[in-house]
Scaffold this active site. Structure first.
Site, PDB file in Angstrom:
ATOM      1  N   HIS A  44     -45.180  21.555  53.077  1.00 24.04           N
ATOM      2  CA  HIS A  44     -46.505  21.883  53.608  1.00 24.04           C
ATOM      3  C   HIS A  44     -47.564  21.877  52.512  1.00 24.04           C
ATOM      4  CE1 HIS A  44     -44.940  23.099  57.628  1.00 24.04           C
ATOM      5  NE2 HIS A  44     -43.828  23.163  56.909  1.00 24.04           N
ATOM      6  N   LYS A  83     -47.014  24.325  18.219  1.00 27.98           N
ATOM      7  CA  LYS A  83     -46.747  25.474  17.351  1.00 27.98           C
ATOM      8  C   LYS A  83     -47.589  25.368  16.082  1.00 27.98           C
ATOM      9  CE  LYS A  83     -41.954  26.093  18.809  1.00 27.98           C
ATOM     10  NZ  LYS A  83     -40.558  26.037  18.400  1.00 27.98           N
ATOM     11  N   GLU A  89     -37.146  17.741  28.257  1.00 28.30           N
ATOM     12  CA  GLU A  89     -37.073  17.883  26.808  1.00 28.30           C
ATOM     13  C   GLU A  89     -36.078  16.884  26.209  1.00 28.30           C
ATOM     14  OE1 GLU A  89     -38.235  22.117  25.066  1.00 28.30           O
ATOM     15  OE2 GLU A  89     -36.074  21.879  25.095  1.00 28.30           O
TER      16      GLU A  89
HETATM   17  O1  PA5 Z   1     -34.039  23.695  24.288  1.00 31.82           O
HETATM   18  C1  PA5 Z   1     -34.538  24.130  23.283  1.00 31.82           C
HETATM   19  O2  PA5 Z   1     -34.103  23.877  22.156  1.00 31.82           O
HETATM   20  C2  PA5 Z   1     -35.753  25.027  23.351  1.00 31.82           C
HETATM   21  O3  PA5 Z   1     -36.155  25.229  24.660  1.00 31.82           O
HETATM   22  C3  PA5 Z   1     -35.439  26.367  22.730  1.00 31.82           C
HETATM   23  O4  PA5 Z   1     -34.366  26.950  23.428  1.00 31.82           O
HETATM   24  C4  PA5 Z   1     -36.650  27.285  22.782  1.00 31.82           C
HETATM   25  O5  PA5 Z   1     -37.703  26.691  22.122  1.00 31.82           O
HETATM   26  C5  PA5 Z   1     -36.329  28.625  22.140  1.00 31.82           C
HETATM   27  O6  PA5 Z   1     -35.899  28.446  20.821  1.00 31.82           O
HETATM   28  P1  PA5 Z   1     -35.155  29.590  20.057  1.00 31.82           P
HETATM   29  O7  PA5 Z   1     -33.882  29.857  20.767  1.00 31.82           O
HETATM   30  O8  PA5 Z   1     -34.938  29.040  18.683  1.00 31.82           O
HETATM   31  O9  PA5 Z   1     -36.060  30.795  20.058  1.00 31.82           O
END
Ligand code: PA5
Length: 435
Positions: free
Chosen positions: A309, A424, A288
């Site tokens: 394996h 989303k 990310e």
């Molecule tokens: O790293 C990030 O920002 C994301 O993985 C969020 O943690 C995830 O989308 C969850 O978001 P939120 O904490 O707003 O529900």
């Protein structure tokens, strides 16, 4: 390189894959982007709170989280943590790495279940079945307070809590969210849930050392002070501008050099099943943070020897764009030896009698590393003496610092995730969300 008592970074398995002088050049660039990072002169400068979390958390804040965790544990045998991505992976990873995940938890504090990590009904049903008629507490975590998956799971669990505890239901909820914004903050205010705040300048995947990770971990009986102390020590180590003395910068520089040579997939490989979720956390952290603008190393993971394996053939012999980083643990925490058997036993294991599984596993690592380097896979290793709270905290901080430097070397903003929004929007359009 000994980075922290009991954590060593070995990059010798990459030397034949990097052009001469490459690391010297990268040392300068890494030091420059790291200085920019320290001074807040980089992309994503509004999200640098993670850098100092282990240093600024006060003793009384840790004590308050530990005390609240104790109250959660006293409420019953089950804790359900609701969150997705950065809002649950860190806590789950630490629990598992310290041998406290799922069934292993019997008799060691509440059983910790996770919900809201997806939209699969069968998975959520299993969590509900596991709670059954036992007392439980729900820790709901969402920075935005609006993420669909945890919001749906929490609505279901909140209904169950209200049916079970009536007017006392709110005492069974802890909400960890933004200080003032979002639906979860509003709901917590309306219902009177206990709350903890996710700092504005700490993004989800960098939040395990904030209340996001620390509160559920405290409830599970994890030594959160030890976890933070390990991270704090590693933070000091990772402030060094000297590449050989700084494992985070060294790791970032080496993988960036390899990326420039066409190694575009990194496998984080361990030899310990308990590390599987830490590897998942690492995948989110790196994927990310770096995967943007058509750039970035694709993060993958494998748990050996199991995956030798299955994936072993590809790693040894498939497309040569792989680099590998091993995560090894010398002492697993259990001592099991190959027992003696009658002379000439047909299983042919006489040569291993008396050897510990840790010793055999160490040889499996050494052999795998040699084979993969020979097969054209540059290999680095983080070698840990043992897995305790301090070592896990140190490793977490090391990876957070490394991905920040690595993302900046790639010239992307390591602290945003604009690409996550696309699914989303499509999903909400199909679901008919009013706005
Ligand atoms: O790293 C990030 O920002 C994301 O993985 C969020 O943690 C995830 O989308 C969850 O978001 P939120 O904490 O707003 O529900």
């Amino acid at each position: 390189m000994e980075a922290y008592p009991g954590i060593r970074l070995d990059i010798t398995g990459t030397e034949d894959f990097l052009p001469p002088g490459e690391l010297d050049e990268l040392a300068g660039t890494a030091a420059k982007v790291a200085a920019d990072l320290e001074q807040g002169r980089c992309a994503g400068a509004d999200f640098l709170g993670w850098r100092d979390l282990p240093a600024v958390v006060a003793e009384d804040e840790l004590a308050a989280m530990a005390a609240h965790g104790g109250r959660i544990a006293d409420q019953g045998p089950v804790l359900v943590v609701v969150g997705i991505g950065g809002s649950y992976l860190g806590a789950h990873a630490v629990l598992a790495a310290l041998g406290r995940d799922g069934a292993q938890a019997a008799g060691q504090g509440p059983e910790v279940l996770f919900a809201g990590t997806g939209l699969c009904a069968a998975t959520l049903q299993r969590v509900l079945d596991r709670i059954a008629d036992r007392d439980f507490h729900v820790c709901v975590i969402s920075k935005s307070g609006t993420t669909l998956e945890p919001a749906v799971a929490f609505r279901i669990l909140w209904q169950k809590l209200q049916e079970r505890y009536g007017t006392d239901a709110a005492a069974h909820v802890t909400a960890i969210t933004d200080a003032s914004r979002g639906a979860l903050r509003k709901l917590a205010g309306q219902e009177g849930f206990a709350t903890f705040v996710i700092p504005d300048d700490v993004g989800g995947r960098f939040s395990v050392l904030a209340p996001v990770g620390l509160v559920p971990l405290a409830a599970a009986g994890i030594d959160i002070a030890g976890l933070v102390a390990g991270a704090r020590s590693m933070r000091e180590v990772c402030l060094s501008p000297d590449l050989p003395a700084n494992p985070a910068h060294m790791y970032a520089a080496v993988r960036h050099g390899l990326y420039r040579k066409g190694f575009t997939t990194e496998i984080l490989s361990s030899f310990h099943g308990d590390l599987r979720l830490l590897q998942e956390w690492w995948k989110q952290l790196f994927g990310e943070s770096e995967g943007k603008q058509g750039k970035g190393i694709f993060p993958a993971s494998a748990v050996f020897t199991t995956d030798l394996h299955s994936l072993g053939q590809y790693i040894q012999d498939g497309r040569r764009n792989l680099l590998e980083t091993f995560l090894t643990v010398r002492h697993s925490g259990a001592r099991i030896e190959v027992p003696a058997a009658a002379e000439g036993a047909a299983d042919g294991l006489g040569y291993l009698e008396g050897a510990s599984l840790d010793d055999i596993n160490a040889k499996a690592y050494a052999g795998t590393r040699t084979a993969h380097i020979a097969g054209g896979v540059p290999c680095m290793s983080f070698e840990l003496e043992r897995l305790d709270a301090g070592a896990v905290g140190a490793l977490i901080y090391l990876f957070e610092k490394a991905v920040a430097v690595s993302g900046l070397l790639l010239e992307v903003n390591p602290f945003d995730q604009p690409g996550v929004e696309m699914y989303k929007q499509e999903m909400f359009r199909l679901l008919g969300r009013p706005d």
